[in-house]
Structures are given as structure tokens and as C-alpha cells.
Design a protein around this motif. Structure first.
Motif, mmCIF file in Angstrom:
data_model
loop_
_atom_site.group_PDB
_atom_site.id
_atom_site.type_symbol
_atom_site.label_atom_id
_atom_site.label_comp_id
_atom_site.label_asym_id
_atom_site.label_seq_id
_atom_site.Cartn_x
_atom_site.Cartn_y
_atom_site.Cartn_z
ATOM 1 N N UNK A 109 -3.506 2.593 -6.702
ATOM 2 C CA UNK A 109 -4.096 2.243 -5.409
ATOM 3 C C UNK A 109 -4.799 3.429 -4.762
ATOM 4 N N UNK A 110 -4.402 4.634 -5.123
ATOM 5 C CA UNK A 110 -5.103 5.823 -4.618
ATOM 6 C C UNK A 110 -6.556 5.816 -5.099
ATOM 7 N N UNK A 311 -10.976 14.070 -22.933
ATOM 8 C CA UNK A 311 -9.517 14.117 -22.853
ATOM 9 C C UNK A 311 -8.991 12.757 -22.472
ATOM 10 N N UNK A 312 -7.793 12.736 -21.888
ATOM 11 C CA UNK A 312 -7.146 11.463 -21.546
ATOM 12 C C UNK A 312 -6.905 11.308 -20.040
ATOM 13 N N UNK A 313 -7.482 12.193 -19.244
ATOM 14 C CA UNK A 313 -7.176 12.190 -17.812
ATOM 15 C C UNK A 313 -8.094 11.262 -17.026
ATOM 16 N N UNK A 314 -7.503 10.525 -16.096
ATOM 17 C CA UNK A 314 -8.270 9.787 -15.090
ATOM 18 C C UNK A 314 -8.395 10.687 -13.865
ATOM 19 N N UNK A 315 -9.617 10.844 -13.379
ATOM 20 C CA UNK A 315 -9.856 11.812 -12.306
ATOM 21 C C UNK A 315 -10.752 11.209 -11.229
ATOM 22 N N UNK A 316 -10.419 11.492 -9.985
ATOM 23 C CA UNK A 316 -11.268 11.190 -8.842
ATOM 24 C C UNK A 316 -11.123 12.310 -7.826
ATOM 25 N N UNK A 317 -11.951 12.295 -6.793
ATOM 26 C CA UNK A 317 -11.917 13.358 -5.782
ATOM 27 C C UNK A 317 -11.879 12.746 -4.388
ATOM 28 N N UNK A 318 -11.073 13.348 -3.522
ATOM 29 C CA UNK A 318 -11.002 12.934 -2.124
ATOM 30 C C UNK A 318 -11.520 14.079 -1.271
ATOM 31 N N UNK A 319 -12.669 13.860 -0.638
ATOM 32 C CA UNK A 319 -13.255 14.880 0.231
ATOM 33 C C UNK A 319 -13.211 14.396 1.670
ATOM 34 N N UNK A 320 -13.081 15.335 2.591
ATOM 35 C CA UNK A 320 -13.094 14.992 4.010
ATOM 36 C C UNK A 320 -13.730 16.129 4.785
ATOM 37 N N UNK A 321 -14.219 15.807 5.979
ATOM 38 C CA UNK A 321 -14.828 16.810 6.851
ATOM 39 C C UNK A 321 -14.620 16.379 8.298
ATOM 40 N N UNK A 322 -15.039 17.177 9.275
ATOM 41 C CA UNK A 322 -14.782 16.818 10.675
ATOM 42 C C UNK A 322 -15.418 15.498 11.093
ATOM 43 N N UNK A 325 -14.738 9.321 8.708
ATOM 44 C CA UNK A 325 -14.258 8.203 9.523
ATOM 45 C C UNK A 325 -12.741 8.122 9.526
ATOM 46 N N UNK A 326 -12.093 8.852 8.631
ATOM 47 C CA UNK A 326 -10.633 8.873 8.596
ATOM 48 C C UNK A 326 -10.138 10.118 7.889
ATOM 49 N N UNK A 327 -8.852 10.457 8.062
ATOM 50 C CA UNK A 327 -8.262 11.597 7.350
ATOM 51 C C UNK A 327 -7.951 11.211 5.911
ATOM 52 N N UNK A 328 -8.984 11.148 5.071
ATOM 53 C CA UNK A 328 -8.856 10.542 3.748
ATOM 54 C C UNK A 328 -7.817 11.217 2.870
ATOM 55 N N UNK A 329 -7.714 12.542 2.943
ATOM 56 C CA UNK A 329 -6.726 13.224 2.096
ATOM 57 C C UNK A 329 -5.310 12.829 2.489
ATOM 58 N N UNK A 330 -5.060 12.714 3.782
ATOM 59 C CA UNK A 330 -3.734 12.274 4.206
ATOM 60 C C UNK A 330 -3.495 10.826 3.795
ATOM 61 N N UNK A 331 -4.505 9.975 3.930
ATOM 62 C CA UNK A 331 -4.344 8.565 3.578
ATOM 63 C C UNK A 331 -4.047 8.393 2.087
ATOM 64 N N UNK A 332 -4.740 9.174 1.254
ATOM 65 C CA UNK A 332 -4.478 9.108 -0.187
ATOM 66 C C UNK A 332 -3.044 9.533 -0.494
ATOM 67 N N UNK A 333 -2.573 10.584 0.184
ATOM 68 C CA UNK A 333 -1.194 11.044 -0.009
ATOM 69 C C UNK A 333 -0.191 9.991 0.447
ATOM 70 N N UNK A 334 -0.464 9.368 1.571
ATOM 71 C CA UNK A 334 0.462 8.352 2.085
ATOM 72 C C UNK A 334 0.593 7.185 1.115
ATOM 73 N N UNK A 335 -0.514 6.780 0.498
ATOM 74 C CA UNK A 335 -0.452 5.704 -0.495
ATOM 75 C C UNK A 335 0.429 6.124 -1.671
ATOM 76 N N UNK A 336 0.196 7.342 -2.186
ATOM 77 C CA UNK A 336 0.950 7.818 -3.351
ATOM 78 C C UNK A 336 2.438 7.951 -3.025
#
Length: 493
Positions: A109-110, A311-322, A325-336
């Protein structure tokens, strides 16, 4: 003379009237901004209880970022430019997320968050290598830079003009002279020496841009920092993590008086690098640098299926700035955290979590997940250090295990969930990283890398002290009082 005496008498007796009007107006302006209530109250307390100085602090560091609307506009424009490609990739992204779900279940879901918020397209078959400390990262980085053929893009908070900094600069200059497009962004507040160095070096072919230049008139903007540490080489290789370009991250064998720095980065190969490249492109377009087109060789194009599999890794990136529209890094952590089943291991140099993250960790621990948090025993900021300790008691009371790293300074910013999903990036577990800074984290699903990250956490525990609730209660009253006092300022740190 009498008129002057009358004016002085009036000023001495009635000075409080314009000051009161100023205070009421300023507090009213803060309330109208509809900030986070905790932050609003914190600034009002500073302004009221630290006369004059509180006003100055708010002027320079408390005002909303004056360029937020401009950055929001740029973000919207660049999202529109990518809209067609995003829609075209929709079926592929859905297929990738189904594959990731088959591997890690609902932790996927992340990746869906990243897709739905158009933060990053999930990618499969990436190659990843965990890098511990500067002595590992810099050897790989220098080798990759020396073999660059098309482009080098670097974006760093701290880039020192020291031994390793000069080595990297020489490599960049060499590659630029060979015709490689070299673009370098550094945060003006974090890298003032490099900004001065590059201004003097008029003949350089390195395309250099300071991010949010700090002047007296724009000093308030220094509160908003580009905290990212990213390198993209030939649209094929990427680096991301907590390690800046500085000698302090290199732990030499013969160094006895130098503080040991424990940090983490990751080297990535594969299609995910396109997402990292787009992130750099977005940052570059927020500077005064001459724009470039991604289509001019800056995106990786796969010729055959064999080339895609690094390789075998699934990778994505979560970027945020001032302006996010939301604190995306925190939201991704909360889901995990909410989807964790067995274990969560977190490393951060600064722990000022905010209510959402604190409650998520407590709930996870109460639900039977083993939650382990590692922070430095000694911080490079006393204010943050004492504020962090005020947040430990609720965790300890609910079964979260806290470790104080003793070997040196723990600067790693990593989270490992169930040994299935890893966050490695520039994001501290604090309010500044979630809401104020320009930040980025790689989200990686790879059994081998997550296993290595888990093993590294266990090794770091050998150099750490298991801090218990009983020990927290035995701390002196003045220390606990200082914790509470610093906590009041936590929303402003």
C-alpha cells in the motif's frame, strides 16, 4: 528642548501602546494562517514570553515560506507536463503493484500511495547495494562518477570543500571538460563554503546552482532547507541516503580523536532512476539554472528485457517540500507501520515525531509488533536532544524498545519493516523533515537488502545502551524539566 523632553516622556510612558498593537496584530496574523495548532501555540508562547527577541525570531524563522505559492505553481506545472506519461503508464504501474503485493502483502500500500499521489511510479527488477558510512559510499561514488558518459546530477544539503569534497569537485570538473553535462545543486544554508568557492571559480564548466540563496532580506527562507542527498549518473545509477559530501562521514582506521559517524546510503540501478532523475529535474527548475529537457537523454530507455533486470528490488521514492499538499514521507511511514506484523526498526538522529507517528508506534507495539527505536546517546544539538527524551517516556510505557547509540553519532535515517520494506533517505523522524524541509526517501522491497539492514541494526545494538523506563524515571528532575521545556519548542525545531 521642551518638545524633545515631552516626546521622551511620552515614549517612556506610552511605548507599550504601539507594542501592544504590534503583538495583537502579529498573534492575529498567526491565528489566521491556520497552521498546525501545536505550532501556532508554540510561536505565540515564544512571542509573549521572550519579549522583543521573540518578535525577531518569528520574523526570521516563523513566517510562512514566502515562495510557497511559487513552488506550488511549479509543482503543478511540472505535474501537468508529466500527466500524459503518467496516464500511459497506469496499466503498467497497476501490474507492478500487484506483483509487489504478491511479495510483501499489504505493505505494498505504500507503493500505491506513491502512485495515487503521483510521487513515484513503482518499479521492479532494480539492483540495490546498502552502503554503511562514507568510506563505503565514496569509493563507489567516485568510481561511478569517473565512468560517467552523458550526465551527472547531484543535489546535496552539505557539500564541504575538504578532502573528499575537493576530490569530488575535481572529478566533476574533469567530466564537465569531457563534455558530460554536470549539474550541481547545494543548499545555500548548508554549504556556504562551496557557494563561495564556486562563485570564485568563474571558469568552471560545472552547471552550479545554490538552492534558496540566503541574503539578509531572504534570511527567513533559511528556515526552509533542501536537506536532500542525491546523485544521478547517466540516468542509470543513483545514490540516496543520509551521507553528505564531507570528511566527517569517513571513519579512518587511524582516527582516534574524530567522532565516529554511523550513517547509511543506498546505491540503486534500474528503471527507478528515472523517478530520481525527475525529482532532480523538479529541483533544478526551482533554481535560476537554465532548464533542460528530460527527453534529451536524461531518462533511461530500455532496449530489451535483459537490460531491464538489474536485480530483484522493487523501488519507489517519496519526496516532499514546503509546498507539498501533505507530509508524504510521514504518511508513507504511517501506512507501513500500520501494516507491520512482526518487527519495526527505526534509526534517526533526531526524534521529534509529532502525535501521529508517536501514536502509530505505540499502537504497533501494543498490538504485538516488536518496535525498536535507535537514537544517538549524544546529539549535535542539545535542544533537540532534550526534546527527544521528552518523547521517549510514552513509548517506553507501551513496550517500545529504545536504544542509545554510544559508539559515536548516529546519523542514519532508516526504517525496516518486517525485513520486507525499507525506507532509506534523508528524512529524520521529526517535524522539520515531515513538514518544512525538502526531503526524499527511497522505499525498497528487497529481501537481501532488508536482511542486511536488519543485521546492521543488530550490530549497532552491540554499541548501544538499552534505555529502559526505569532509567528514564531515575533521570534528575532538572533534566526532565529541561526535557519538557525543550519539548515546548519542538514544533519550531
Amino acid at each position: 528642548m521642551q518638545a524633545l523632553e515631552s516626546f521622551i516622556h511620552f515614549a517612556l510612558n506610552w511605548y507599550w501602546v504601539p507594542l501592544l498593537i504590534l503583538y495583537i496584530g502579529l498573534i492575529g496574523a498567526i491565528l489566521i494562517e491556520n497552521r498546525n495548532p501545536t505550532k501556532t501555540i508554540a510561536w505565540i508562547l515564544v512571542i509573549i514570553f521572550i519579549p522583543f527577541i521573540g518578535l525577531i525570531l518569528y520574523y526570521f524563522f516563523g513566517q510562512k515560506f514566502v515562495k510557497v505559492q511559487k513552488i506550488k505553481k511549479i509543482n503543478r506545472q511540472q505535474a501537468l507536463r508529466l500527466q500524459y506519461q503518467w496516464k500511459r503508464l497506469e496499466p503498467t504501474m497497476e501490474s507492478f503493484i500487484r506483483d509487489i503485493h504478491a511479495e510483501i502483502g499489504d505493505l505494498s500500500r505504500v507503493f500505491r500511495l506513491m502512485k495515487n499521489e503521483r510521487l513515484s511510479s513503482p518499479t521492479l527488477d532494480n539492483g540495490v547495494r546498502l552502503l554503511i558510512n562514507g568510506e563505503e559510499k565514496f569509493e563507489y561514488l567516485k568510481n561511478d562518477l569517473s565512468h560517467a558518459r552523458h550526465s551527472i546530477h547531484m543535489e546535496y544539503y552539505i557539500f564541504e570543500v575538504d578532502n573528499i569534497g575537493r576530490e569530488i569537485l575535481e572529478l566533476l570538473e574533469q567530466k564537465a571538460n569531457e563534455g558530460v553535462a554536470v549539474r550541481l545543486i547545494v543548499d545555500s544554508f548548508g554549504s556556504p563554503d562551496l557557494v563561495k568557492y564556486m562563485r570564485k571559480n568563474k571558469d568552471t564548466k560545472i552547471l552550479f546552482q545554490p538552492f534558496l540563496p540566503v541574503t539578509f532580506t531572504s534570511l527567513a527562507n533559511s528556515n526552509y532547507r533542501n536537506h536532500r542527498k542525491v546523485t544521478v549518473i547517466d540516468a542509470s545509477i543513483g545514490y540516496i541516503g543520509g551521507i553528505n559530501i564531507s570528511d566527517r562521514y569517513i571513519n579512518a582506521d587511524d582516527s582516534t580523536d574524530k567522532v565516529y559517524w554511523r550513517d547509511t546510503s543506498v546505491r540503486i540501478e534500474g528503471m527507478s532512476i528515472n523517478m530520481l532523475q525527475i525529482g532532480f529535474w523538479n529541483s533544478w527548475n526551482q533554481t535560476d539554472g537554465e532548464p533542460f529537457l528530460l527527453e534529451q537523454g536524461y531518462l533511461k530507455v530500455i532496449q530489451d528485457e535483459e537490460e531491464r533486470k538489474k536485480g530483484k528490488a522493487s523501488v519507489g521514492f517519496v519526496a516532499s517540500d514546503p509546498a507539498s499538499v501533505g507530509p508524504f514521507n510521514m504518511e508513507a511511514l504511517l501506512i507501513a507501520i500500520g501494516e507491520a506484523n512482526t518487527k519495526i526498526q527505526l534509526c534517526t538522529p533526531y526524534y521529534i515525531p509529532g502525535e501521529e507517528l508517536e501514536r502509530a508506534l505505540i499502537i504497533a507495539a501494543a498490538a504485538g509488533v516488536e518496535v525498536e527505536l535507535m537514537i544517538p546517546e549524544k546529539s549535535d544539538s542539545n535542544l533537540v536532544h532534550f526534546a527527544s527524551f521528552s518523547y521517549l517516556k510514552p513509548l517506553l510505557e507501551r513496550g517500545v524498545k529504545v536504544y542509545l547509540y554510544k559508539k559515536g553519532f548516529l546519523h542514519a535515517k532508516t526504517v525496516n519493516v518486517d525485513n520486507k520494506l525499507a525506507f532509506i533517505g534523508t528524512v529524520n523522524l521529526d517535524i522539520r523533515s515531515f513538514y518544512i524541509n525538502y526531503e526524499i526517501a527511497a522505499v525498497i522491497s528487497d529481501a537481501q537488502l532488508c536482511g542486511q539492514l536488519g543485521n546492521q541494526f543488530e550490530e549497532d545494538k552491540l554499541y548501544s545502551h538499552h534505555f529502559t523506563l526505569n532509567e528514564w524515571k531515575k533521570r534528575s528532575r532538572w533534566k526532565r524539566g529541561l526535557d519538557s521545556l525543550c519539548r515546548l519548542l519542538a514544533p519550531l525545531l
